[in-house]
Design an enzyme around this catalytic site. Sequence first.
Site, PDB file in Angstrom:
ATOM      1  N   HIS A  87       0.828  -1.218   0.000  1.00 51.61           N
ATOM      2  CA  HIS A  87       0.000   0.000   0.000  1.00 51.61           C
ATOM      3  C   HIS A  87       0.860   1.264   0.000  1.00 51.61           C
ATOM      4  O   HIS A  87       0.510   2.270   0.599  1.00 51.61           O
ATOM      5  CB  HIS A  87      -0.946   0.033   1.205  1.00 51.61           C
ATOM      6  CG  HIS A  87      -1.945  -1.072   1.223  1.00 51.61           C
ATOM      7  ND1 HIS A  87      -3.200  -0.967   0.692  1.00 51.61           N
ATOM      8  CD2 HIS A  87      -1.871  -2.336   1.714  1.00 51.61           C
ATOM      9  CE1 HIS A  87      -3.864  -2.098   0.860  1.00 51.61           C
ATOM     10  NE2 HIS A  87      -3.074  -2.956   1.467  1.00 51.61           N
ATOM     11  N   ASN A 160     -10.300  -2.870   2.459  1.00 52.20           N
ATOM     12  CA  ASN A 160      -9.964  -2.898   1.029  1.00 52.20           C
ATOM     13  C   ASN A 160     -11.228  -2.700   0.202  1.00 52.20           C
ATOM     14  O   ASN A 160     -12.339  -2.723   0.740  1.00 52.20           O
ATOM     15  CB  ASN A 160      -9.347  -4.250   0.649  1.00 52.20           C
ATOM     16  CG  ASN A 160      -7.865  -4.347   0.994  1.00 52.20           C
ATOM     17  OD1 ASN A 160      -7.197  -3.344   1.236  1.00 52.20           O
ATOM     18  ND2 ASN A 160      -7.353  -5.548   1.014  1.00 52.20           N
ATOM     19  N   TYR A 374       0.664  -3.970  12.210  1.00 49.02           N
ATOM     20  CA  TYR A 374       0.518  -2.547  11.890  1.00 49.02           C
ATOM     21  C   TYR A 374       1.267  -1.657  12.874  1.00 49.02           C
ATOM     22  O   TYR A 374       1.934  -0.700  12.480  1.00 49.02           O
ATOM     23  CB  TYR A 374      -0.975  -2.170  11.800  1.00 49.02           C
ATOM     24  CG  TYR A 374      -1.606  -2.734  10.536  1.00 49.02           C
ATOM     25  CD1 TYR A 374      -1.807  -4.103  10.400  1.00 49.02           C
ATOM     26  CD2 TYR A 374      -1.961  -1.925   9.475  1.00 49.02           C
ATOM     27  CE1 TYR A 374      -2.350  -4.644   9.242  1.00 49.02           C
ATOM     28  CE2 TYR A 374      -2.513  -2.452   8.316  1.00 49.02           C
ATOM     29  CZ  TYR A 374      -2.704  -3.808   8.202  1.00 49.02           C
ATOM     30  OH  TYR A 374      -3.228  -4.337   7.058  1.00 49.02           O
TER      31      TYR A 374
HETATM   32 FE1  HDE Z   1      -2.485  -4.777   5.478  1.00 50.01          FE
HETATM   33  N1  HDE Z   1      -0.693  -3.977   5.964  1.00 50.01           N
HETATM   34  N2  HDE Z   1      -1.841  -6.571   6.112  1.00 50.01           N
HETATM   35  N3  HDE Z   1      -4.230  -5.658   4.854  1.00 50.01           N
HETATM   36  N4  HDE Z   1      -3.155  -3.025   4.828  1.00 50.01           N
HETATM   37  C1  HDE Z   1      -0.331  -2.693   5.774  1.00 50.01           C
HETATM   38  O1  HDE Z   1       0.751  -1.356   7.341  1.00 50.01           O
HETATM   39  C2  HDE Z   1      -0.761  -6.784   6.895  1.00 50.01           C
HETATM   40  C3  HDE Z   1      -4.559  -6.967   4.967  1.00 50.01           C
HETATM   41  C4  HDE Z   1      -4.405  -2.731   4.403  1.00 50.01           C
HETATM   42  O2  HDE Z   1      -3.265   3.501   3.860  1.00 50.01           O
HETATM   43  C5  HDE Z   1       0.989  -2.362   6.403  1.00 50.01           C
HETATM   44  O3  HDE Z   1       0.986   0.872   7.567  1.00 50.01           O
HETATM   45  C6  HDE Z   1      -0.715  -8.164   7.289  1.00 50.01           C
HETATM   46  C7  HDE Z   1      -5.956  -7.163   4.747  1.00 50.01           C
HETATM   47  C8  HDE Z   1      -4.484  -1.344   4.022  1.00 50.01           C
HETATM   48  O4  HDE Z   1      -1.670   3.398   5.356  1.00 50.01           O
HETATM   49  C9  HDE Z   1       1.377  -3.667   7.091  1.00 50.01           C
HETATM   50  C10 HDE Z   1      -1.783  -8.767   6.709  1.00 50.01           C
HETATM   51  C11 HDE Z   1      -6.461  -5.918   4.476  1.00 50.01           C
HETATM   52  C12 HDE Z   1      -3.215  -0.825   4.263  1.00 50.01           C
HETATM   53  C13 HDE Z   1       0.243  -4.569   6.732  1.00 50.01           C
HETATM   54  C14 HDE Z   1      -2.501  -7.761   5.978  1.00 50.01           C
HETATM   55  C15 HDE Z   1      -5.370  -4.998   4.542  1.00 50.01           C
HETATM   56  C16 HDE Z   1      -2.406  -1.898   4.765  1.00 50.01           C
HETATM   57  C17 HDE Z   1       2.014  -1.772   5.489  1.00 50.01           C
HETATM   58  C18 HDE Z   1      -2.185 -10.227   6.746  1.00 50.01           C
HETATM   59  C19 HDE Z   1      -7.895  -5.541   4.131  1.00 50.01           C
HETATM   60  C20 HDE Z   1      -2.742   0.587   3.989  1.00 50.01           C
HETATM   61  C21 HDE Z   1       2.094  -0.302   5.853  1.00 50.01           C
HETATM   62  C22 HDE Z   1      -2.634 -10.683   7.954  1.00 50.01           C
HETATM   63  C23 HDE Z   1      -8.837  -5.802   5.167  1.00 50.01           C
HETATM   64  C24 HDE Z   1      -3.040   1.515   5.115  1.00 50.01           C
HETATM   65  C25 HDE Z   1       1.238  -0.152   6.995  1.00 50.01           C
HETATM   66  C26 HDE Z   1      -2.627   2.915   4.755  1.00 50.01           C
HETATM   67  C27 HDE Z   1      -1.075  -1.752   5.151  1.00 50.01           C
HETATM   68  C28 HDE Z   1       0.171  -5.820   7.203  1.00 50.01           C
HETATM   69  C29 HDE Z   1      -3.639  -8.056   5.218  1.00 50.01           C
HETATM   70  C30 HDE Z   1      -5.545  -3.602   4.297  1.00 50.01           C
HETATM   71  C31 HDE Z   1       2.755  -4.220   6.728  1.00 50.01           C
HETATM   72  C32 HDE Z   1       0.340  -8.793   8.177  1.00 50.01           C
HETATM   73  C33 HDE Z   1      -6.723  -8.494   4.831  1.00 50.01           C
HETATM   74  C34 HDE Z   1      -5.693  -0.611   3.477  1.00 50.01           C
HETATM   75  O5  HDE Z   1       1.445  -3.504   8.484  1.00 50.01           O
END
Ligand code: HDE
Length: 702
Positions: A87, A160, A374
Amino acid sequence: MAEQADDKARKAARYGEADVNVGAGGETHQVAGGDLPAMTTQQGIPVSDDQNSLRAGARGPTLLEDFHFREKLFHFDHERIPERVVHARGFGAHGYFENYGPLADLTRADLFQRKGEKTPAFVRFSTVAGNKGSFDLARDVRGFAVKLYTKEGNWDLVGNNIPVFFIQDAMKFPDMVHAVKQEPDRGFPQAQSAHDNFWDFVSLSPESMHMIMWIMSDRAIPRSFRFMEGFGVHTFRMVDAAGKSTFVKFHWKPKQGLQSVVWNEAVKINGADPDFHRRDLWDAIHAGDFPEWELGLQVFDEAFAEKFAFDVLDATKIIPEEELPIRPVGKLVLDRCVDNFFAETEQVAFCTQNVVPGIDFSDDPLLQGRNFSYLDTQLKRLGSPNFTHIPINAPKCPFAHFQQDGHMAMHNPKGRVNYEPNSWGVGPRESPDKGFHSFPAPVEGPKLRVRSETFADHYSQGRQFYISQTEIERTHIANALTFELSKVETPAIRSRVVSHLLNIDQALAETVAKQLRLKEMPKAADAAKPTRQDLKPSPALSIVLNGPKSFAGRKVGALVTDGVDAGLLDALANALKAEGATLKLIAPEVGGVKDSAGAWRDAHEKLEGGPSVLFDAVAILPSKEGAELLITLPSARDFVADAVAHRKFVAYVADAMPLFEKAGVAGNLDEGVIPLKAADDAKKFVEACRKLRFWDRAGAER
Ligand code: HDE
């Protein structure tokens, strides 16, 4: 001396002659009366010269003593913070959430208690795979992250635009992300899932197949952030004042309706305007056309969860709206762009673990893993445990705790007491009544590394999604799979994907196999559970069936030349204005054209910079002589041919016909190609545009 004269001219241009007094030695001072502030260093020391570093002699070495120069470069060298691992490319805006009415029966969350109450919000939309500088119209999931600054703390709903995910256990997230991002040896492809590693991973992880159907659909190439849905994805809990818990799934429904582009358009938009999505949101908000989403809840109890065909803790599954209707509870309005992209959009730190009293987690293993990730990622990116001191991340309600010090600490308590219990009678105390209580869900069992049996059905909902699509949407899915797998260089991976498609829909698998020219049809992949054939189509899953009712918020590009019919142009502009849509003029030169009445019309774009892919519909309005010029221009021929191929509604004047002929689309004059003869025709055209695309156009693909 020549250098000093140049310097003088440069400075005069910057400040305006009157504000600059150039001394005999070339030194400048801002004279009193200029209302611009004096430049200083970060330490507040006034700067006399920001053009030249301090040198020993006019052509000699730069002196280390030049503290202004050293500070300026030191700061510049440290301007970047690590981009998000996923993202990375995003765009944010401010707004508010307005609550429709008390939800005390479901939750004690403060923001849902009073009708009409507005809670400040910040939303960041994003793509997932591409780096920060990648283009907006990648085929990808879009992040839809909402920070709600409630009176009882910040609640981050980090969702999402697709309601399911690739994997079921957070343990697989690093693998999944490594596979989709650029391959590690070569550093490409950028912002693409169309490569071997991604499809290799997916074809070995059948749990991805439902998500694959979504990202191969037009959901993954939205027309803009304003026209897409958002989903909380996981099952959450709402907890009322008495401690009763209800399961909930969160949905954001765009009031503007759903809309996507077609793949051939996406590819071209990325070249013509890589910032297409962010520009769209910026333009809409600046024009006062504030996008809105309705927040809807699917609420259910343990009994529903028990009898539902799939596990509600499995993030690769949805609960169809037709089976569990969505209850609208409020609306989100985005009405203000950021003042500073870095300070707000780049530094905003969303954390799934930010929930407020009345909202709680479920045991979804993906959500549980996210709750660790996060917070951890924010420390890396923002470099300090004090990232909540940055205004965009700070709560807007009172807060008090004994956490202290650390890098860049901005909220430093006064006085002696920095612990509790203390007998000094100062400082915050815990509040058992108001404070956050975790829902005391009973848990017991052996510690195990297993995937629950209830997560084993990987195909049934993928099939349900596919059969819920209209014919054109199914074609797009087959074509997207074909495109992506054609970029995969290893034939065995292509076959393995088709073996999974066979478990979703035989005809889809056959179409893709044929379009790939597979030499041999593989056997269907072994399935842990056979695909259910009894799930009914869910019309809510189709974009085409959930489009807008009006053409509001959309853009028409009119290709004009000198002599354009002034009356028709005005009629078109008025009809669009009445609908809430806008008209942009595209001309051979950006300076504009002279219309049939001799009046000047400024152009918004030069033809080469304003191809028809940037518009929802087009009007081809040259004069007779203008058309003769346009037929010689490849960009004009593409303008028309692309609009027709992308099944857009096209308005035209009779004089434009030679251009249709030269573009090879004169045979496509169907009901979606509308002649403009009189002012009334403009209204008819705008009414037709409400359908967004004329999907019935035959042979549109060139
Ligand atoms: Fe994320 N995800 N994610 N994700 N995600 C990040 O956090 C993570 C997942 C989502 O505009 C990171 O700040 C893991 C699902 C959005 O700043 C990180 C898993 C969904 C955004 C991270 C998921 C998301 C992130 C990278 C699996 C939809 C952007 C930078 C368990 C429900 C937020 C950050 C923004 C961002 C980890 C899966 C949505 C690395 C470990 C499912 C919208 O922390």
